[in-house]
Design a protein around this motif. Structure first.
Motif, mmCIF file in Angstrom:
data_model
loop_
_atom_site.group_PDB
_atom_site.id
_atom_site.type_symbol
_atom_site.label_atom_id
_atom_site.label_comp_id
_atom_site.label_asym_id
_atom_site.label_seq_id
_atom_site.Cartn_x
_atom_site.Cartn_y
_atom_site.Cartn_z
ATOM 1 N N SER A 166 -39.035 28.783 -3.353
ATOM 2 C CA SER A 166 -39.066 27.683 -4.323
ATOM 3 C C SER A 166 -38.052 27.895 -5.442
ATOM 4 O O SER A 166 -37.595 26.926 -6.069
ATOM 5 N N SER A 167 -37.678 29.162 -5.709
ATOM 6 C CA SER A 167 -36.664 29.433 -6.743
ATOM 7 C C SER A 167 -35.245 29.336 -6.208
ATOM 8 O O SER A 167 -34.287 29.499 -6.963
ATOM 9 N N GLY A 168 -35.103 29.098 -4.946
ATOM 10 C CA GLY A 168 -33.767 28.958 -4.367
ATOM 11 C C GLY A 168 -33.095 30.267 -4.058
ATOM 12 O O GLY A 168 -31.861 30.307 -3.929
ATOM 13 N N TRP A 169 -33.870 31.343 -3.939
ATOM 14 C CA TRP A 169 -33.252 32.645 -3.680
ATOM 15 C C TRP A 169 -32.691 32.738 -2.257
ATOM 16 O O TRP A 169 -31.794 33.532 -2.002
ATOM 17 N N PHE A 170 -33.219 31.928 -1.339
ATOM 18 C CA PHE A 170 -32.743 31.966 0.059
ATOM 19 C C PHE A 170 -31.692 30.900 0.344
ATOM 20 O O PHE A 170 -31.341 30.652 1.490
ATOM 21 N N GLY A 171 -31.213 30.284 -0.671
ATOM 22 C CA GLY A 171 -30.195 29.252 -0.492
ATOM 23 C C GLY A 171 -30.808 27.954 0.000
ATOM 24 O O GLY A 171 -31.985 27.659 -0.233
ATOM 25 N N ASP A 172 -30.028 27.155 0.664
ATOM 26 C CA ASP A 172 -30.460 25.845 1.180
ATOM 27 C C ASP A 172 -31.157 26.047 2.529
ATOM 28 O O ASP A 172 -30.590 25.798 3.595
ATOM 29 N N LEU A 173 -32.379 26.519 2.458
ATOM 30 C CA LEU A 173 -33.149 26.834 3.674
ATOM 31 C C LEU A 173 -34.160 25.719 3.924
ATOM 32 O O LEU A 173 -34.921 25.347 3.033
ATOM 33 N N SER A 174 -34.140 25.185 5.140
ATOM 34 C CA SER A 174 -35.072 24.094 5.467
ATOM 35 C C SER A 174 -36.493 24.633 5.590
ATOM 36 O O SER A 174 -36.733 25.845 5.698
ATOM 37 N N ALA A 175 -37.428 23.712 5.559
ATOM 38 C CA ALA A 175 -38.837 24.098 5.656
ATOM 39 C C ALA A 175 -39.143 24.756 6.998
ATOM 40 O O ALA A 175 -39.931 25.715 7.067
ATOM 41 N N LEU A 179 -40.461 28.644 7.567
ATOM 42 C CA LEU A 179 -41.645 29.042 8.335
ATOM 43 C C LEU A 179 -41.313 30.163 9.312
ATOM 44 O O LEU A 179 -42.114 31.089 9.513
ATOM 45 N N VAL A 180 -40.133 30.081 9.914
ATOM 46 C CA VAL A 180 -39.718 31.155 10.819
ATOM 47 C C VAL A 180 -39.583 32.471 10.055
ATOM 48 O O VAL A 180 -40.043 33.540 10.502
ATOM 49 N N LEU A 181 -38.936 32.393 8.870
ATOM 50 C CA LEU A 181 -38.775 33.594 8.053
ATOM 51 C C LEU A 181 -40.121 34.140 7.601
ATOM 52 O O LEU A 181 -40.383 35.356 7.690
ATOM 53 N N LEU A 182 -40.995 33.278 7.119
ATOM 54 C CA LEU A 182 -42.305 33.705 6.641
ATOM 55 C C LEU A 182 -43.126 34.314 7.762
ATOM 56 O O LEU A 182 -43.737 35.387 7.603
ATOM 57 N N CYS A 220 -43.348 30.740 15.378
ATOM 58 C CA CYS A 220 -43.132 29.876 16.549
ATOM 59 C C CYS A 220 -43.267 28.404 16.179
ATOM 60 O O CYS A 220 -42.504 27.553 16.675
ATOM 61 N N ALA A 221 -44.236 28.080 15.317
ATOM 62 C CA ALA A 221 -44.385 26.686 14.895
ATOM 63 C C ALA A 221 -43.152 26.215 14.141
ATOM 64 O O ALA A 221 -42.693 25.069 14.327
ATOM 65 N N GLY A 222 -42.582 27.073 13.266
ATOM 66 C CA GLY A 222 -41.345 26.695 12.584
ATOM 67 C C GLY A 222 -40.197 26.505 13.541
ATOM 68 O O GLY A 222 -39.377 25.588 13.379
ATOM 69 N N TRP A 223 -40.112 27.365 14.530
ATOM 70 C CA TRP A 223 -39.030 27.230 15.506
ATOM 71 C C TRP A 223 -39.181 25.960 16.340
ATOM 72 O O TRP A 223 -38.193 25.285 16.645
ATOM 73 N N VAL A 224 -40.426 25.609 16.722
ATOM 74 C CA VAL A 224 -40.657 24.386 17.505
ATOM 75 C C VAL A 224 -40.348 23.158 16.665
ATOM 76 O O VAL A 224 -39.777 22.164 17.162
ATOM 77 N N ALA A 225 -40.705 23.191 15.381
ATOM 78 C CA ALA A 225 -40.475 22.029 14.522
ATOM 79 C C ALA A 225 -39.010 21.839 14.180
ATOM 80 O O ALA A 225 -38.607 20.738 13.769
ATOM 81 N N ALA A 226 -38.202 22.879 14.311
ATOM 82 C CA ALA A 226 -36.768 22.742 14.014
ATOM 83 C C ALA A 226 -36.100 21.844 15.031
ATOM 84 O O ALA A 226 -36.599 21.631 16.148
ATOM 85 N N GLU A 227 -34.966 21.297 14.666
ATOM 86 C CA GLU A 227 -34.230 20.389 15.543
ATOM 87 C C GLU A 227 -33.532 21.180 16.648
ATOM 88 O O GLU A 227 -32.822 22.158 16.389
ATOM 89 N N HIS A 228 -33.739 20.724 17.882
ATOM 90 C CA HIS A 228 -33.103 21.344 19.043
ATOM 91 C C HIS A 228 -32.506 20.240 19.901
ATOM 92 O O HIS A 228 -32.767 19.051 19.720
#
Length: 798
Positions: A166-175, A179-182, A220-228
């Motif tokens: 939320s503070s932007g420490w990871f740059g422009d990271l999508s939701a 989720l994949v990172l978390l 896995c849920a973050g990876w599935v929700a990402a655009e492919h």
């Protein structure tokens, strides 16, 4: 010391007694007799047992309670209490929840009031503190503390990552990527905590493993929700990652992580299979699915389902289930290809899939034949639906009004949805599928049994194929009838049930019914076949002797021949009754007699005769039945024949507009009277009330009911004279039934006539009858008196 056996004390009220008292003066209990002696001996035995119990016996301490002479006193069941180990678990669990809630409140309220450095310092300090406390608890063998602080630390780690994002420490990271990172961070941290704790005395951290499995699911849920490029690709990756995590966790003996990851892999696999099925149904063509590679999600799902079957360390049932799932998915992938094609293409694909599943079931070694059960059930269901649809169309083409078509007419009707050539292979493959399932279940069957199964269905398949083509009706009938004869011959040689041949014969007759000539030819062949079955004797059709269809088939043949000969239906019905009646007369077996009754009834109903012809038909049937009763000495048939003849008489009277009731009742009463007299003659033990009452009641009561309505009539006069004659017969022959029934009927008639006594004929007749009865009564009483005098005279003789 008290005694039970005390002769000076009453055993009932315990009052004092005098010696030798026969009963207690207080309670009245009897103190003599056998029962009193048994009671006293029992009380003496009780005194002996009490004396033995008073002796001191060394009993070891701590002995089982079962050795006690009396059941131990029931003790109150202690209420469950918390153990000493459960208290810190509850406290630490509540503490962990409070710490996580406090951290959430801190992020929501105090986060914006602090700088970046303060925020970082607080989060890092809390996380490090929770981790350190968890490590300290593990080293001190405090399992509850280690579980609580590890979960708190992992939760704070998730909050750290959320705050940093939320503070932007990871740059422009999508939701989705967050989720994949978390999820990855939680999974790695949970695995690390679960592995590191093993260096201590604590065997495992359940909370850390569960958080790790939750992290795998989140990633896995973050990876599935990402655009492919394809949604199925994300589902495939999630399935593979979850399955890999489950395998690695199993090798590291992380049981809860392995179970959670395996459950997640199953969910992602189901989603992958559903996605592939939806994509295939959207464009169900061979070119789109196979040439353009759109079928790959289903193929990937089949591959993933079959991978556990290759692992030899797994139990055999699990490997068989894995292989069955893979084969079933492959069958679905092949079958869904033809959804958008014609009915013939769909049928061919379904039959081919069923054939492949059968080959796997029959050729697979050992128990691996069970791997085809899923595909076998799916393809057999589809094939059964296909065959049922084609069979319904064939029946619709064959059905028509009876005797409305020529023998050489072609079949017409709706065109089938699929090729008629699929009927026969579909039926045979379904039968082989049933046989293969029986084989898998351990039910052995030889080749002759399989051929016996397939014979009749194969004939049905050929007939159904012909019925769906623009062919002649007689060709279908010929196939069914020939198949019935051949199936019966095969069953007779191999000692099997002939029910299959009977079913084919019935279908052949139903198919021939729209043509009179075809019906006659079919009945001729089937009647001959039934006669052969009848000669063999023990053959049974559906549990019924083979002689059962002989008479009905012969009756139908006679009726059809009469129709072809332009014989009127009334005469044809009479001819049928005569033929089947003579058959039953020649061979009085139940199957012939029941078949004759059914055939005669059907012929009369089909002819729909008027009352005159119905009387003729009933007379002919009654005559034949009565003749059979006389020839074979069958009393039951005599009753049936008499009933038929009586019904014929009544029908004829109705046809002649006869309204006199006696014309209907007196013939039957006369028959019953004759039967009653015959029974009294042959059996001396039968009384008149049993033998003659039915006939006398039927002869007098209907006329009495009508005479009560019209007492001034010729019927009433004749009924009175008849009652007088019946009473006279009873008096003369000393029979109870005529005397009682005649007198009762006459009494009711006379009481009703009392209101009409002013009419001269009735008055005169009643007076004459009264005079006669009075004279008879006086004479009877005088003779009884003379008899008593004579008897007294004889008794006085010495």
């Amino acid at each position: 010391m008290n005694r039970y056996a005390d002769p000076a004390v009453c055993p009932g009220c315990h009052a004092a007694l005098e010696p030798g008292t026969p009963e207690c003066p207080h309670c009245g209990i009897r103190l003599t007799g056998q029962a009193a002696a048994q009671l006293f001996s029992t009380l003496m035995r009780a005194d002996q047992l009490v004396a033995e119990l008073r002796r001191p016996v060394a009993v070891p301490t701590g002995g089982p309670a079962a050795n006690a002479p009396f059941p131990a006193a029931s003790r109150p069941v202690p209420t469950p209490r918390l153990t000493s180990a459960s208290v810190p678990r509850i406290l630490l669990g509540l503490g962990a929840v409070c710490l996580l809630v406090a951290a959430l409140v801190f992020l929501a309220v105090a986060w914006s009031a602090m700088g970046v450095g303060g925020r970082t310092a607080v989060l890092v300090a809390l996380t490090a503190l929770a981790t350190g406390l968890g490590t300290w608890s593990a080293r001190r063998e405090l399992r509850a503390g280690a579980e609580s602080f590890s979960v708190v630390g992992l939760g704070l780690l998730a909050l750290d990552l959320s705050g940093a994002n939320s503070s932007g420490w990871f740059g422009d990271l999508s939701a989705e990527h967050f989720l994949v990172l978390l999820g990855t961070a939680l999974a790695l941290a949970g695995v690390a905590a679960a592995v590191v704790v093993r260096r201590t005395a604590i065997p495992r951290l359940v909370g850390a493993e569960l958080v790790a499995s939750l992290g795998v699911l989140t990633a896995c849920a973050g990876w599935v929700a990402a655009e492919h490029t394809s949604p199925a690709a994300g589902l495939l990756a999630a399935s593979v990652v979850s399955a890999g995590a489950a395998v690695l966790a199993h090798r590291r003996r992380l049981v809860f992580l392995a179970a959670g990851a395996a459950a997640g892999a199953g969910l992602w696999w189901v989603a992958l299979f559903g996605r592939g099925l939806v994509d295939a149904i959207d464009e169900p063509t061979v070119s789109w699915l196979w040439l353009h590679g759109r079928i790959w999600p289903l193929l990937a799902a089949a591959t993933l389902a079959g991978l556990p079957g290759l692992v030899r360390r797994l139990p055999l049932p699990l490997r068989l289930a894995s292989a069955a799932g893979a084969v079933a998915v492959l069958a679905i992938a092949v079958g869904v290809t033809s959804v958008g094609d014609s009915g013939t293409v769909k049928g061919v694909v379904m039959v081919l899939v069923l054939a492949a599943a059968l080959a796997l079931a029959l050729l697979a070694p050992g128990r691996w034949g069970w791997s085809s059960v899923g595909a076998l059930v799916l393809s057999a269901t589809g094939t059964l639906v296909l065959v049922a649809a084609l069979a319904a169309t064939a029946v619709e083409r064959l059905a028509d009004e009876p005797w409305s078509r020529a023998a050489g007419a072609r079949l017409d009707g709706p065109a089938p949805d699929a090729s008629p050539l699929l009927v026969l292979p579909g039926i045979l493959l379904l039968l082989i599928a049933v046989w293969s399932v029986r084989r898998l279940l351990g039910i052995r069957s030889d080749l002759s049994g399989l051929l016996g199964w397939c014979a009749a269905p194969a004939v049905l398949g050929v007939a159904g194929t012909l019925a769906l083509e623009p062919t002649f009706r007689w060709a279908v009938v010929a196939v069914l009838v020939t198949g019935a004869v051949a199936t019966w011959w095969w069953s007779a040689r191999s000692e099997h049930d002939v029910a299959r041949g009977a079913g084919l014969a019935a279908l052949g007759l139903a198919a021939a019914l729209p043509s009179d000539w075809l019906t006659a030819a079919t009945l001729l062949v089937l009647t001959g076949l039934a006669l052969v079955l009848d000669q063999r004797g023990p053959d049974r059709v559906w549990g019924v002797p083979g002689s059962a269809p002989v008479v009905p088939l012969l009756g139908a043949l006679v009726w059809t021949t009469g129709h072809l000969a332009l014989l009127p239906e009334d005469w044809a019905a009479a001819l049928v009754i005569a033929v089947v009646g003579l058959m039953a007369l020649a061979r009085p077996v139940p199957t012939y007699e029941l078949g004759a009754g059914a055939s005669a009834t059907a012929a009369v109903l089909a002819a729909g005769p008027d009352l005159g012809w119905l009387a003729v038909h009933l007379t002919l049937a009654g005559t034949l039945v009565t003749a059979s009763a006389l020839v074979h000495r069958r009393r039951d048939l005599g009753w049936v024949g008499s009933g038929l003849l009586l019904a014929a008489t009544w029908v004829r009277l109705v046809d002649l507009d006869v309204t006199t009731v006696e014309a209907y009742t007196l013939p039957l009463a006369a028959s019953l009277l004759g039967f009653g007299l015959y029974r009294m003659r042959t059996d001396r033990a039968v009384g008149t009330l049993t033998a003659l009452s039915p006939s006398l009641v039927l002869a007098l009561v209907p006329s009495l009911l009508l005479s009560l309505e019209d007492p001034v009539s010729t019927r009433a006069l004749l009924l009175g004279l008849g009652c007088l004659a019946v009473v006279a017969v009873g008096v003369g022959l000393h029979w109870n039934a005529p005397l009682l029934i005649g007198a009762a009927t006459g009494l009711l008639l006379v009481l009703r006539e009392a209101a009409w006594a002013q009419v001269l004929p009735q008055w005169v007749v009643i007076g004459l009858v009264g005079t006669l009865l009075t004279v008879a009564g006086v004479t009877w009483e005088r003779r009884l008196q003379e008899l008593r005098v004579a008897a007294g005279y004889l008794r006085a003789l010495r």
